[in-house]
Scaffold this active site. Structure first.
Site, PDB file in Angstrom:
ATOM      1  N   CYS A   2     -77.010  57.713  28.253  1.00 52.77           N
ATOM      2  CA  CYS A   2     -76.966  59.289  27.099  1.00 52.77           C
ATOM      3  C   CYS A   2     -76.491  59.102  25.676  1.00 52.77           C
ATOM      4  CB  CYS A   2     -76.478  59.973  28.068  1.00 52.77           C
ATOM      5  SG  CYS A   2     -77.524  60.107  29.540  1.00 52.77           S
ATOM      6  N   ARG A  27     -80.501  52.640  23.216  1.00 54.13           N
ATOM      7  CA  ARG A  27     -79.572  53.464  24.531  1.00 54.13           C
ATOM      8  C   ARG A  27     -80.336  53.213  25.715  1.00 54.13           C
ATOM      9  NH1 ARG A  27     -74.964  56.856  21.888  1.00 54.13           N
ATOM     10  NH2 ARG A  27     -74.093  56.593  24.022  1.00 54.13           N
ATOM     11  N   TRP A  75     -80.187  59.513  31.028  1.00 54.87           N
ATOM     12  CA  TRP A  75     -80.405  58.738  31.874  1.00 54.87           C
ATOM     13  C   TRP A  75     -79.872  59.382  33.198  1.00 54.87           C
ATOM     14  CZ3 TRP A  75     -83.949  55.174  32.801  1.00 54.87           C
ATOM     15  CH2 TRP A  75     -83.733  54.527  31.542  1.00 54.87           C
ATOM     16  N   ASN A 101     -72.370  63.651  28.603  1.00 59.01           N
ATOM     17  CA  ASN A 101     -72.228  62.603  29.298  1.00 59.01           C
ATOM     18  C   ASN A 101     -71.604  62.135  30.295  1.00 59.01           C
ATOM     19  OD1 ASN A 101     -74.274  62.215  27.167  1.00 59.01           O
ATOM     20  ND2 ASN A 101     -73.199  60.772  26.014  1.00 59.01           N
ATOM     21  N   GLU A 487     -63.016  35.010  37.128  1.00 52.21           N
ATOM     22  CA  GLU A 487     -64.349  35.816  35.529  1.00 52.21           C
ATOM     23  C   GLU A 487     -62.725  35.558  34.637  1.00 52.21           C
ATOM     24  OE1 GLU A 487     -66.042  37.391  33.223  1.00 52.21           O
ATOM     25  OE2 GLU A 487     -66.180  35.860  33.964  1.00 52.21           O
ATOM     26  N   LYS A 491     -62.562  34.003  31.112  1.00 54.97           N
ATOM     27  CA  LYS A 491     -62.911  35.277  29.531  1.00 54.97           C
ATOM     28  C   LYS A 491     -61.744  34.116  28.725  1.00 54.97           C
ATOM     29  CE  LYS A 491     -65.905  37.774  29.324  1.00 54.97           C
ATOM     30  NZ  LYS A 491     -66.240  36.278  29.898  1.00 54.97           N
ATOM     31  N   GLU A 494     -62.666  31.327  27.415  1.00 57.07           N
ATOM     32  CA  GLU A 494     -63.390  31.034  26.291  1.00 57.07           C
ATOM     33  C   GLU A 494     -63.281  31.260  24.814  1.00 57.07           C
ATOM     34  OE1 GLU A 494     -67.845  32.652  28.004  1.00 57.07           O
ATOM     35  OE2 GLU A 494     -66.071  34.391  28.078  1.00 57.07           O
ATOM     36  N   HIS A 510     -53.489  23.218  48.207  1.00 60.96           N
ATOM     37  CA  HIS A 510     -54.106  21.682  48.019  1.00 60.96           C
ATOM     38  C   HIS A 510     -54.576  21.158  46.577  1.00 60.96           C
ATOM     39  CE1 HIS A 510     -54.176  22.246  52.532  1.00 60.96           C
ATOM     40  NE2 HIS A 510     -55.003  23.811  52.178  1.00 60.96           N
TER      41      HIS A 510
END
Length: 614
Positions: A2, A27, A75, A101, A487, A491, A494, A510
């Site tokens: 939007c 967008r 949208w 929005n 993740e 991050k 990275e 373990h």
């Protein structure tokens, strides 16, 4: 996604608004509209479904003239993408108009209340309750700013709104609740511009004010009055934006990665648009081309992906198997074609790719097609090769992701996997209509919950200042949050170049437990779910070895304060959607650690946004 544009000044408002909306076309949207207060003192609307070219043609055949106006590209989240549901929306008396929005989480309750009072609605949207409420409050003899403020206090969820009223033809009211989308105010010479993103108005001015959460502004052509929702005046901070396109695109943020992290509430709203049918409690995925016969015959789904997308696939496995009861295997796309997987016409292969052009993923897709599988994709780059070759696809609607380390594409792909699981569950009969409705309703809360997490950014920055010198990190999670541990570790490594490892918490003993000492921070995802007690046990084991524990916990959990050295709180979230919320603090923690270490956050060494070679 939007887009909002508004204008008040000496220019023709329809021209400024339409031009601004064109700058936001990247967008994505499914309908558009413009509203203007004309010289006769009436509000005139032009709205149409489809592309802006349709609206432009409408404005040529039926032009508008006026010096104050607002416009919107939409949208759909509530109601079909048609002219009737396109923004702007007008009050029943025709005196107030609004663009919006976000998601009004309690719109059904508010709509029923207004209908009981005799209000006749002309659309199926959640947005229309806002304009009807403003009309109601104006009826009490208050001014426009007060009426909007009273309305905002009734809304639940994240929203950005702009309101225009024929009784106040020389002012616009704009406001921001949460992080549904930004509101940027551009300062001109005897004119004011409003936009949801800088490119829409950069041609006219470089002097801008950014509304913060729970702030509103009363705008005239030569004045901006900022206040909070209680009416307390706020001194505006004016930013000067460089004409350089790259700097301008970053806006108020230091890096694209930071900007994209903070865009996630809005991106989540956009990926729900047209898909989550809150009124009927269903999911619509038209581009997936799902049929009852196809779904009933499915025997297995392979999810193939690389990097961050692989971890979203692991969350997807949990969601699809739990909700739709279809067996799912998640494979690295780079390995998929080298072990001769068993694929046939009762198999679906789902590729997750931000760029849609990753070489390993495309090669795996070709193999799947050659072996007769149904090929699906979840992809961010519209029109990319992955999308073109698929039998069905879901566009993420995250918008351009410039930072190499993926953030908003990760959370959007999880939401899309959730919606897919719901759609498959309905077609397979593994969930009841009542269960489906609840699953769909749960999604409406997520953008606002995401905004609440992002509002605590200073806490993550303070934590980063304590740990940016660490050489190693261990991330622990269980169940649906195990992929979030992976993740979080990815991050950090990275963008900060700190070695980090994500591990299923139950497996810590373990192997990784041998590495734990006072110099190794342990990040434990310990939110209140069915595995909470087991995560507490893992934290205690780490502490017993001298580990420094950073716990991610549910708001209000006091027990965790006795177990962990540092606690990051997140709001209580529906269990299936918890990964979307839980990853956000980990993204920001990584970001702030990397910045503190002086790393190039947007372009980490040795990494590329789209890997187009094997």
């Amino acid at each position: 996604m939007c887009g909002i544009v508004g204008y008040i000044g000496s220019r023709q408002a329809p021209n400024v608004v339409l031009h601004g909306l064109k700058q936001l076309e990247y967008r994505g949207y499914d309908s558009a509209g413009v509203a203007v207060i004309e010289q006769n003192g009436h509000i005139a609307l032009r709205r149409d479904a489809g592309k802006l070219s349709n609206l432009e043609s409408l404005l040529i055949s039926s032009p508008l003239k006026g010096h104050i106006g607002i416009g919107h590209t939409r949208w759909a989240t509530h109601g079909e993408p048609n002219a009737r549901n396109a923004h702007p929306h007008m009050s029943m008396d025709g005196r107030v108009v609004v663009v919006h929005n976000g998601i009004v989480e309690n719109f059904l309750e508010l709509r029923e209340e207004l209908e009981d009072e005799g209000v006749k609605f002309s659309s199926d949207t959640d947005t229309e309750v806002i304009v009807q409420l403003v009309e109601r409050h104006l009826g009490g003899g208050v001014d426009l700013e007060t009426a909007v403020r009273q309305t905002l206090k009734l809304l639940k969820g994240a929203s950005a709104v702009v309101v225009m009223n024929i009784d106040h033809p020389d002012e616009l009211i704009c406001a921001r609740l949460g992080n549904a989308g930004g509101i940027t105010i551009g300062l001109g010479n005897d004119e004011i511009f409003i936009a949801s993103d800088i490119p829409a108005i950069l041609e006219y001015t470089r002097r801008m004010i950014f509304l913060e959460n729970r702030q509103m502004a009363r705008l005239t052509r030569n004045d901006v009055q900022l206040s909070d929702l209680n009416g307390q005046a706020i001194a505006p901070e004016v930013h000067t934006i460089s004409w350089d396109p790259v700097s301008a695109a970053k806006g108020e943020f230091k890096h694209f990665m930071q900007k994209e992290i903070f865009e996630q509430p809005r991106a989540l709203i956009d990926t729900l648009g047209g898909r989550a049918d809150f009124e009927n409690g269903r999911v619509n995925l038209p581009e997936m081309n799902l049929t009852p016969e196809l779904v009933q015959n499915l025997r297995k789904i392979f999810i193939i992906a690389c990097g961050t997308s692989y971890y979203s696939g692991l969350v997807g496995k949990y969601l699809i198997e739990s909700i739709a009861r279809v067996p799912v295997e998640v494979e690295y796309a780079s390995e998929f074609r080298y072990y001769n997987p068993i694929i046939n016409s009762n198999t679906a292969v789902l590729a997750i790719t931000q760029s849609g052009e990753t070489a390993d993923t495309l090669a795996a897709c070709e193999q799947a097609t050659a072996q007769g599988a149904h090929l699906w994709s979840i992809v961010n780059a519209f029109g990319s090769q992955s999308m073109r070759i698929s039998d069905g696809y879901i566009p993420m609607q995250a918008g351009p992701e410039i930072g190499v380390a993926s953030t908003k594409a990760f959370t959007n792909s999880i939401m899309d996997l959730y919606l897919l699981a719901c759609a498959l569950g309905e077609l397979r009969g593994t969930i009841s209509p009542q269960q489906l409705r609840q699953l769909v309703e749960d999604t409406a809360r997520i953008p606002d919950l995401a905004g609440q997490v992002l509002d605590r950014d200073q806490e993550y920055e303070e934590l980063a200042n304590l740990f940016f010198k660490a050489n190693d990190f261990l991330y622990l999670g269980r169940g649906i949050n195990y992929p979030i541990a992976l993740e979080g570790a990815l991050k950090l490594k990275e963008i900060s170049y700190i070695h980090a490892e994500g591990y299923p918490a139950g497996e810590m003993k373990h192997g990784p437990i041998a590495l734990i000492d006072t110099s190794m921070p342990v990040v434990a995802i310990a939110t209140k779910d069915s595995l909470y007690e087991k995560m507490i046990s893992q934290i205690q084991q780490a502490k017993a070895r001298g580990g420094v524990v950073i716990a991610l916990a549910t708001e209000g959990d006091q027990t965790i304060l006795r177990e962990a050295d540092h606690v990051i709180y997140v709001p209580k979230t529906p269990p299936y959607l918890a990964p979307i919320i839980n990853v956000l603090p980990l993204q920001l923690l990584s970001y702030h650690i990397a910045v503190r270490r002086g790393a190039d956050v947007d372009q980490p060494r040795n990494l590329a946004k789209s890997v187009t070679v094997e």
